[in-house]
Design an enzyme around this catalytic site. Structure first.
Site, mmCIF file in Angstrom:
data_model
loop_
_atom_site.group_PDB
_atom_site.id
_atom_site.type_symbol
_atom_site.label_atom_id
_atom_site.label_comp_id
_atom_site.label_asym_id
_atom_site.label_seq_id
_atom_site.Cartn_x
_atom_site.Cartn_y
_atom_site.Cartn_z
ATOM 1 N N LYS A 8 0.831 -1.211 0.000
ATOM 2 C CA LYS A 8 0.000 0.000 0.000
ATOM 3 C C LYS A 8 0.870 1.268 0.000
ATOM 4 C CE LYS A 8 -4.008 -2.214 2.227
ATOM 5 N NZ LYS A 8 -5.062 -2.071 3.264
ATOM 6 N N TYR A 29 -12.251 -2.589 -4.033
ATOM 7 C CA TYR A 29 -12.812 -2.752 -2.686
ATOM 8 C C TYR A 29 -14.349 -2.725 -2.692
ATOM 9 C CZ TYR A 29 -8.344 -2.598 -0.131
ATOM 10 O OH TYR A 29 -7.105 -2.906 0.402
ATOM 11 N N PHE A 70 -15.933 2.997 6.572
ATOM 12 C CA PHE A 70 -14.556 3.389 6.268
ATOM 13 C C PHE A 70 -14.253 3.398 4.768
ATOM 14 C CE2 PHE A 70 -14.557 -1.199 7.307
ATOM 15 C CZ PHE A 70 -14.020 -1.728 6.142
ATOM 16 N N ARG A 88 -1.591 -14.158 4.445
ATOM 17 C CA ARG A 88 -2.341 -13.505 5.542
ATOM 18 C C ARG A 88 -1.579 -13.646 6.860
ATOM 19 N NH1 ARG A 88 -6.783 -10.218 4.260
ATOM 20 N NH2 ARG A 88 -7.537 -10.677 6.346
ATOM 21 N N THR A 142 -5.404 -6.851 10.717
ATOM 22 C CA THR A 142 -5.734 -5.610 10.002
ATOM 23 C C THR A 142 -5.267 -4.377 10.779
ATOM 24 O OG1 THR A 142 -7.700 -6.762 9.204
ATOM 25 C CG2 THR A 142 -7.642 -4.377 8.895
ATOM 26 N N ARG A 155 2.594 -6.114 9.181
ATOM 27 C CA ARG A 155 1.856 -4.968 9.726
ATOM 28 C C ARG A 155 2.417 -4.525 11.078
ATOM 29 N NH1 ARG A 155 -4.034 -7.011 7.448
ATOM 30 N NH2 ARG A 155 -4.177 -5.540 5.709
ATOM 31 N N ASN A 204 -2.044 0.483 6.609
ATOM 32 C CA ASN A 204 -1.614 -0.794 7.192
ATOM 33 C C ASN A 204 -0.758 -1.651 6.253
ATOM 34 O OD1 ASN A 204 -3.665 -1.676 5.568
ATOM 35 N ND2 ASN A 204 -4.830 -2.693 7.182
ATOM 36 N N HIS A 230 -2.094 -5.400 1.483
ATOM 37 C CA HIS A 230 -3.361 -6.105 1.278
ATOM 38 C C HIS A 230 -3.047 -7.538 0.876
ATOM 39 C CE1 HIS A 230 -7.188 -7.387 -0.435
ATOM 40 N NE2 HIS A 230 -6.462 -7.886 -1.413
ATOM 41 N N GLU A 273 -9.443 -10.942 -7.590
ATOM 42 C CA GLU A 273 -8.471 -9.850 -7.434
ATOM 43 C C GLU A 273 -7.303 -9.993 -8.410
ATOM 44 O OE1 GLU A 273 -7.542 -9.787 -3.258
ATOM 45 O OE2 GLU A 273 -9.562 -9.130 -2.730
#
Ligand code: RTP
Ligand code: MG
Length: 142
Positions: free
Chosen positions: A11, A51, A59, A87, A93, A104, A114, A117, A128
């Site tokens: 990100k 998203y 949010f 993950r 998150t 993270r 964060n 993704h 995706e």
């Protein structure tokens, strides 16, 4: 154990912190191969579409604004149990809840900024990956 592909995004906060290489090293050390990659500055439409599942969440607007605030690096990771493995490498998150040693915990500054993704299921990985890459842009190993 299944050989899988998953979609990962570094990100804007992590790109700005200059930790693309450190994050790639974590993928590679965990046995995940980068089989497609590109840097891009997402448009509003691209971020909203990506998203879309969060469209009704409070949010959503902040998320889209953040994801369009600077360049991102988008990659397809391939390997055994790639979806869950990625993950696990990412951590929770909210970086305050992320386990020590996760991406993270080490690089994220807030629940918005964060760092990464990662697809959360086989169905989202398929959607995706196709959202960002066509088949000719994916270079499997072996
Ligand atoms: P991601 O989709 O980015 O990999 O993150 P995730 O699965 O861990 O979290 P998800 O529930 O899919 O949420 C997507 C992104 O929205 C932001 N968010 N903010 N303020 C909040 O309560 C909140 N909840 C989620 C986060 O930046 C999260 O990564
Ligand atoms: Mg998610």
């Amino acid at each position: 154990m299944a050989n899988e592909r998953t979609l990962s995004i570094i990100k804007p906060d992590a790109v700005a912190k200059n930790v693309i290489g450190e994050i790639y090293t974590r993928f590679e050390k965990a046995g995940l191969a980068i089989v497609a990659a590109k840097m891009m500055h997402l448009t509003q439409e691209q971020a909203e579409g990506f998203y879309a599942e969060h469209k009704e969440r409070p949010f959503f607007n902040d998320l889209v604004a953040f994801m369009t605030s600077g360049p991102v690096v988008v990659q397809v990771l391939e390997g055994e149990d790639a979806i869950v493995k990625n993950r696990d490498l990412m951590g929770a998150t909210n970086p305050k809840e992320a386990e020590a040693g996760t991406i993270r915990a080490d690089f994220a500054s807030s629940i918005d900024a964060n760092a990464v993704h990662g697809s959360d299921s086989a169905a989202s990985a398929e959607r995706e990956i196709a959202y960002f890459f066509n088949d000719g842009e994916i270079c499997p190993r072996g």
